[in-house]
Design a protein around this motif. Structure first.
Motif, PDB file in Angstrom:
ATOM      1  N   LEU A   1       0.800  -1.225   0.000  1.00  0.00           N
ATOM      2  CA  LEU A   1       0.000   0.000   0.000  1.00  0.00           C
ATOM      3  C   LEU A   1       0.832   1.274   0.000  1.00  0.00           C
ATOM      4  N   PHE A   2       2.124   1.157   0.306  1.00  0.00           N
ATOM      5  CA  PHE A   2       2.987   2.333   0.330  1.00  0.00           C
ATOM      6  C   PHE A   2       4.271   2.036  -0.443  1.00  0.00           C
ATOM      7  N   ASP A   3       4.739   3.009  -1.188  1.00  0.00           N
ATOM      8  CA  ASP A   3       5.953   2.839  -1.983  1.00  0.00           C
ATOM      9  C   ASP A   3       7.219   3.043  -1.159  1.00  0.00           C
ATOM     10  N   ARG A   4       7.114   3.770  -0.045  1.00  0.00           N
ATOM     11  CA  ARG A   4       8.296   4.039   0.780  1.00  0.00           C
ATOM     12  C   ARG A   4       7.997   3.718   2.241  1.00  0.00           C
ATOM     13  N   ILE A   5       8.845   2.863   2.820  1.00  0.00           N
ATOM     14  CA  ILE A   5       8.745   2.459   4.225  1.00  0.00           C
ATOM     15  C   ILE A   5      10.090   2.728   4.877  1.00  0.00           C
ATOM     16  N   SER A   6      10.067   3.296   6.080  1.00  0.00           N
ATOM     17  CA  SER A   6      11.315   3.552   6.798  1.00  0.00           C
ATOM     18  C   SER A   6      11.151   3.148   8.254  1.00  0.00           C
ATOM     19  N   PRO A   7      12.241   2.723   8.926  1.00  0.00           N
ATOM     20  CA  PRO A   7      12.140   2.336  10.332  1.00  0.00           C
ATOM     21  C   PRO A   7      11.945   3.546  11.230  1.00  0.00           C
ATOM     22  N   ALA A   8      11.293   3.333  12.370  1.00  0.00           N
ATOM     23  CA  ALA A   8      11.116   4.410  13.338  1.00  0.00           C
ATOM     24  C   ALA A   8      12.465   4.840  13.893  1.00  0.00           C
ATOM     25  N   ALA A   9      12.513   6.056  14.435  1.00  0.00           N
ATOM     26  CA  ALA A   9      13.778   6.610  14.919  1.00  0.00           C
ATOM     27  C   ALA A   9      14.335   5.819  16.091  1.00  0.00           C
ATOM     28  N   ILE A  10      13.465   5.298  16.954  1.00  0.00           N
ATOM     29  CA  ILE A  10      13.921   4.596  18.166  1.00  0.00           C
ATOM     30  C   ILE A  10      13.616   3.108  18.079  1.00  0.00           C
ATOM     31  N   LEU A  11      12.379   2.744  17.835  1.00  0.00           N
ATOM     32  CA  LEU A  11      11.973   1.347  17.800  1.00  0.00           C
ATOM     33  C   LEU A  11      12.191   0.757  16.405  1.00  0.00           C
ATOM     34  N   ALA A  12      11.983  -0.582  16.299  1.00  0.00           N
ATOM     35  CA  ALA A  12      12.185  -1.260  15.021  1.00  0.00           C
ATOM     36  C   ALA A  12      10.956  -1.203  14.131  1.00  0.00           C
TER      37      ALA A  12
ATOM     38  N   LEU B   1       7.591   2.415   9.495  1.00  0.00           N
ATOM     39  CA  LEU B   1       6.643   3.516   9.361  1.00  0.00           C
ATOM     40  C   LEU B   1       6.491   3.874   7.888  1.00  0.00           C
ATOM     41  N   PRO B   2       5.245   3.989   7.405  1.00  0.00           N
ATOM     42  CA  PRO B   2       5.038   4.337   5.994  1.00  0.00           C
ATOM     43  C   PRO B   2       5.161   5.839   5.766  1.00  0.00           C
ATOM     44  N   ASP B   3       5.583   6.191   4.565  1.00  0.00           N
ATOM     45  CA  ASP B   3       5.550   7.570   4.111  1.00  0.00           C
ATOM     46  C   ASP B   3       4.174   7.784   3.483  1.00  0.00           C
ATOM     47  N   TRP B   4       3.311   8.547   4.169  1.00  0.00           N
ATOM     48  CA  TRP B   4       1.923   8.653   3.737  1.00  0.00           C
ATOM     49  C   TRP B   4       1.777   9.318   2.374  1.00  0.00           C
ATOM     50  N   SER B   5       2.786  10.091   1.982  1.00  0.00           N
ATOM     51  CA  SER B   5       2.723  10.711   0.656  1.00  0.00           C
ATOM     52  C   SER B   5       2.945   9.696  -0.463  1.00  0.00           C
ATOM     53  N   SER B   6       3.414   8.476  -0.105  1.00  0.00           N
ATOM     54  CA  SER B   6       3.684   7.451  -1.116  1.00  0.00           C
ATOM     55  C   SER B   6       2.572   6.406  -1.190  1.00  0.00           C
ATOM     56  N   PHE B   7       1.391   6.742  -0.679  1.00  0.00           N
ATOM     57  CA  PHE B   7       0.265   5.802  -0.699  1.00  0.00           C
ATOM     58  C   PHE B   7      -0.039   5.370  -2.123  1.00  0.00           C
ATOM     59  N   ASN B   8      -0.146   4.032  -2.317  1.00  0.00           N
ATOM     60  CA  ASN B   8      -0.356   3.457  -3.644  1.00  0.00           C
ATOM     61  C   ASN B   8      -1.847   3.177  -3.828  1.00  0.00           C
ATOM     62  N   LEU B   9      -2.531   4.059  -4.541  1.00  0.00           N
ATOM     63  CA  LEU B   9      -3.974   3.931  -4.710  1.00  0.00           C
ATOM     64  C   LEU B   9      -4.331   2.670  -5.491  1.00  0.00           C
ATOM     65  N   ALA B  10      -3.513   2.328  -6.500  1.00  0.00           N
ATOM     66  CA  ALA B  10      -3.782   1.108  -7.282  1.00  0.00           C
ATOM     67  C   ALA B  10      -3.646  -0.125  -6.404  1.00  0.00           C
ATOM     68  N   GLY B  11      -2.610  -0.163  -5.545  1.00  0.00           N
ATOM     69  CA  GLY B  11      -2.442  -1.291  -4.636  1.00  0.00           C
ATOM     70  C   GLY B  11      -3.610  -1.416  -3.680  1.00  0.00           C
ATOM     71  N   PHE B  12      -4.124  -0.277  -3.188  1.00  0.00           N
ATOM     72  CA  PHE B  12      -5.280  -0.294  -2.283  1.00  0.00           C
ATOM     73  C   PHE B  12      -6.515  -0.837  -2.998  1.00  0.00           C
ATOM     74  N   GLY B  13      -6.765  -0.350  -4.212  1.00  0.00           N
ATOM     75  CA  GLY B  13      -7.927  -0.821  -4.947  1.00  0.00           C
ATOM     76  C   GLY B  13      -7.862  -2.306  -5.251  1.00  0.00           C
ATOM     77  N   LEU B  14      -6.692  -2.793  -5.615  1.00  0.00           N
ATOM     78  CA  LEU B  14      -6.532  -4.227  -5.895  1.00  0.00           C
ATOM     79  C   LEU B  14      -6.702  -5.063  -4.639  1.00  0.00           C
ATOM     80  N   THR B  15      -6.245  -4.551  -3.499  1.00  0.00           N
ATOM     81  CA  THR B  15      -6.414  -5.273  -2.234  1.00  0.00           C
ATOM     82  C   THR B  15      -7.887  -5.370  -1.871  1.00  0.00           C
ATOM     83  N   VAL B  16      -8.619  -4.284  -2.066  1.00  0.00           N
ATOM     84  CA  VAL B  16     -10.063  -4.312  -1.811  1.00  0.00           C
ATOM     85  C   VAL B  16     -10.743  -5.323  -2.734  1.00  0.00           C
ATOM     86  N   LEU B  17     -10.342  -5.326  -4.011  1.00  0.00           N
ATOM     87  CA  LEU B  17     -10.906  -6.290  -4.962  1.00  0.00           C
ATOM     88  C   LEU B  17     -10.608  -7.717  -4.517  1.00  0.00           C
ATOM     89  N   ALA B  18      -9.370  -7.983  -4.105  1.00  0.00           N
ATOM     90  CA  ALA B  18      -9.011  -9.327  -3.631  1.00  0.00           C
ATOM     91  C   ALA B  18      -9.808  -9.696  -2.389  1.00  0.00           C
TER      92      ALA B  18
END
Length: 416
Positions: A356-367, A370-387
């Motif tokens: 659902l997101f094109d960019r994922i990065s680890p949190a500053a302290i914990l493992a 965390l997704p980059d919300w600006s990289s939300f993949n609308l096509a991936g979301f729609g396909l997941t809903v279809l599945a």
């Protein structure tokens, strides 16, 4: 009844191996229909006790159940025949799929189609999570164990074997250890020692040869998948989280996207889902040294993944009744199964984030990723809903859903 002939065993177990689609539940049901109902080679009670034993052991329970059935009918040779027939059809198909993937997986239209495959995988893992949670979370303690295992993996990044060990110790130590009197097949201690030495030696031989030859990459790969064979409690979905963490983050052999593709393609083949280890090894070997490296890595992964399965069955089979009557072992298994719910929840969230997101990065302290919300993949979301609609609402199978979401993703990719 008298033991069936070799030709009949080959036909029946070959049929099971070729038709064993749909994961452990479907495979166990298929074997019950063939071995208990149709041919009456095992009794209902004996089949259930064997299933309990296979769930207590590490490794793919369906493959080990087939191995046990063959061993019970015709000894070691029967166990080898049944186990190999369960694994080899899927292993051959996985090999062809992996080589095709490395040849064509980077083609843009193929990558677009694989987005549909990834969406279907999210729903498959969600369904596995829901099914296991219904069976395993039967009380407050089980729910707490599942929640703690999820936090330990997703938030803290603790290693999977540590979580399984802790859950097993917790369950086993809380249960009284009185064992009811049972009968078991006579198995002299010397026979057990010979079994351990023989199959342990077969397991270790390629690793020793690789060490002597100085093949560091293959040795590292073989040692990792050998360790995986020891901690695969709770089924393939549970250990996939650990494998993903290791092969993607720790070793860097493959990417998260390739790992999701590997699981999706493994879902389309017969045989145990743990054959995904072969796919991962083939990709890693190809990245190291091309086709020859891929074949060597794939064969090595198969060897160190399934040789231990024969070891566990041939070693523990004669003690089936005693093992299945151990209350502490049963309690440890229940605790591990509850913890595995949290492990699969971690896997489900991990896969969903990377689709659902094109960019994922680890949190500053914990493992925690965390997704980059600006990289939300609308096509991936729609396909997941279809599945989700196809598999959860309309109860369609994975292969059908994968074809629909794949074609939809391909169509979208072509238009865009």
């Amino acid at each position: 009844m008298s033991a069936p002939g070799w030709s009949e065993m080959f036909r029946v177990f070959g049929r099971i191996g070729v038709l064993s689609f749909g994961g452990p539940a479907a495979q166990i049901a298929l074997m019950h229909r063939e071995l208990v109902e149709r041919h009456a080679w095992l009794t209902e009670a004996g089949y259930l006790r064997a299933l309990s034993l296979c769930m207590l052991l590490p490794g793919p329970e369906a493959m080990q159940l087939a191995t046990y059935a063959g061993w019970r009918l015709r000894g070691i040779s029967g166990g080898l025949l049944a186990g190999l027939l369960f694994v080899l059809p899927g292993a051959a198909l996985i090999g062809f799929l992996a080589l095709g993937y490395v040849a064509f997986g980077q083609v843009p239209l193929v990558q677009a189609a694989f987005l549909g495959l990834k969406a279907a995988v999210i729903i498959v893992v969600f369904q596995a999570l829901r099914s296991l949670a219904r069976r395993a979370l039967d009380g407050t303690e089980a729910v707490v164990l599942a929640g703690l295992s999820f936090v330990a993996l997703f938030v803290l990044g603790l290693p999977f074997p540590l979580i399984i060990l802790a859950a097993g110790l917790w369950g086993g130590l809380r249960q009284p250890g009185d064992v009811p009197a049972v009968e078991m097949i006579d198995a002299p201690q010397a026979q057990s020692v010979r079994t351990l030495v023989l199959w342990g030696g077969l397991w270790a031989t390629p690793l020793v040869v690789l060490w002597v030859m100085g093949q560091d990459f293959l040795l590292q790969l073989g040692l990792f998948f050998s360790k995986l064979a020891v901690v695969t409690f709770g089924g393939a979905y549970a250990v996939l989280a650990y494998m993903t963490q290791s092969v993607v983050q720790d070793y860097g052999w493959i990417t998260t996207e390739q790992m999701i593709d590997a699981l999706g393609l493994a879902e389309t083949t017969p045989g145990p889902l743990i054959l995904v280890t072969e796919f991962v090894a083939l990709l890693a070997g190809f990245a190291q040294s091309g086709p020859s490296g891929a074949i060597a890595a794939g064969l090595l992964a198969l060897w160190v993944t399934f040789t231990p399965c024969f070891l566990w069955i041939f070693l523990a089979g004669p003690y089936l009744e005693k093992i299945s009557g151990q209350p502490r072992l049963a309690a440890a298994l229940r605790a591990i199964t509850a913890a595995v719910v949290g492990v699969i929840a971690n896997l489900s969230v991990w896969f969903a984030l990377h689709v659902l997101f094109d960019r994922i990065s680890p949190a500053a302290i914990l493992a925690m990723p965390l997704p980059d919300w600006s990289s939300f993949n609308l096509a991936g979301f729609g396909l997941t809903v279809l599945a989700g609609v196809l598999m959860v609402v309309w109860a369609r199978g994975f292969v059908f859903t994968m074809c629909i979401t794949g074609l939809t993703a391909l169509l979208v990719g072509t238009i865009l």
